[in-house]
Design a protein around this motif. Structure first.
Motif, PDB file in Angstrom:
ATOM      1  N   UNK A  19     114.176  57.475  57.796  1.00  0.00           N
ATOM      2  CA  UNK A  19     114.240  56.624  58.723  1.00  0.00           C
ATOM      3  C   UNK A  19     113.155  55.405  58.651  1.00  0.00           C
ATOM      4  N   UNK A  20     112.032  55.832  58.307  1.00  0.00           N
ATOM      5  CA  UNK A  20     110.893  55.089  58.113  1.00  0.00           C
ATOM      6  C   UNK A  20     111.230  54.126  56.575  1.00  0.00           C
ATOM      7  N   UNK A  21     111.514  54.808  55.545  1.00  0.00           N
ATOM      8  CA  UNK A  21     112.001  54.249  54.372  1.00  0.00           C
ATOM      9  C   UNK A  21     113.157  53.444  54.397  1.00  0.00           C
ATOM     10  N   UNK A  22     114.076  53.755  55.261  1.00  0.00           N
ATOM     11  CA  UNK A  22     115.171  52.792  55.471  1.00  0.00           C
ATOM     12  C   UNK A  22     114.669  51.533  56.163  1.00  0.00           C
ATOM     13  N   UNK A  23     113.790  51.467  57.141  1.00  0.00           N
ATOM     14  CA  UNK A  23     113.363  50.522  57.742  1.00  0.00           C
ATOM     15  C   UNK A  23     112.469  49.725  57.022  1.00  0.00           C
ATOM     16  N   UNK A  24     111.761  50.298  56.071  1.00  0.00           N
ATOM     17  CA  UNK A  24     111.022  49.452  55.273  1.00  0.00           C
ATOM     18  C   UNK A  24     111.871  48.527  54.229  1.00  0.00           C
ATOM     19  N   UNK A  25     113.038  49.107  53.821  1.00  0.00           N
ATOM     20  CA  UNK A  25     113.976  48.727  52.952  1.00  0.00           C
ATOM     21  C   UNK A  25     114.770  47.467  53.467  1.00  0.00           C
ATOM     22  N   UNK A  26     114.959  47.510  54.767  1.00  0.00           N
ATOM     23  CA  UNK A  26     115.950  46.563  55.482  1.00  0.00           C
ATOM     24  C   UNK A  26     115.053  45.675  56.048  1.00  0.00           C
ATOM     25  N   UNK A  27     113.702  45.810  56.103  1.00  0.00           N
ATOM     26  CA  UNK A  27     112.652  45.013  56.866  1.00  0.00           C
ATOM     27  C   UNK A  27     112.890  44.950  58.560  1.00  0.00           C
ATOM     28  N   UNK A  28     113.314  46.389  58.960  1.00  0.00           N
ATOM     29  CA  UNK A  28     113.741  46.607  60.131  1.00  0.00           C
ATOM     30  C   UNK A  28     112.315  47.116  60.728  1.00  0.00           C
ATOM     31  N   UNK A  29     111.594  46.544  61.344  1.00  0.00           N
ATOM     32  CA  UNK A  29     110.175  47.081  61.960  1.00  0.00           C
ATOM     33  C   UNK A  29     110.463  48.198  63.048  1.00  0.00           C
ATOM     34  N   UNK A  30     111.729  48.153  63.765  1.00  0.00           N
ATOM     35  CA  UNK A  30     111.895  49.145  64.716  1.00  0.00           C
ATOM     36  C   UNK A  30     112.401  50.260  64.103  1.00  0.00           C
TER      37      UNK A  30
END
Length: 110
Positions: A19-30
């Motif tokens: 989930x953290x890697x996905x957030x980093x890829x999509x620039x989703x801080x949440x």
């Protein structure tokens, strides 16, 4: 046997990393923050499971050692009994000496 906290903790940690890697890829801080939090939570749960396993292992070792000592003491007492049956006069002399020594100790305190 592995504690279930170790398994669920490792799974939660892996899910948090994803989930953290996905957030980093999509620039989703949440998603990135939630993933890092889930990863830390999973790591803590895994460490808790490891501690439970270590305590369980130590308790098992202590039980095995106590059981060993108990069996060794029982065998020693049995061997002592067998010897006293073989040499009853020697046993009476030893018992008399012990009684005499205890009598001197008690008499010395009065």
């Amino acid at each position: 046997m592995v504690d279930t906290n170790r398994i669920t903790g490792a799974a939660r940690e892996l899910g948090g990393k994803v989930q953290g890697a996905f957030g980093d890829l999509t620039d989703s801080r949440r998603d990135s923050a939630e993933g890092r939090l889930r990863e830390a939570s999973g790591r803590a749960e895994s460490v808790y499971g490891q501690a439970k396993d270590a305590v369980r292992h130590a308790a098992d070792e202590a039980y095995d050692t106590a059981e060993d000592l108990y069996d060794r003491g029982r065998r020693t007492l049995h061997e002592g009994h067998e010897r006293s049956v073989e040499w009853p006069h020697a046993s009476l002399v030893v018992a008399g000496l012990i009684g005499f020594g205890l009598g001197l100790l008690v008499r010395g305190r009065n």
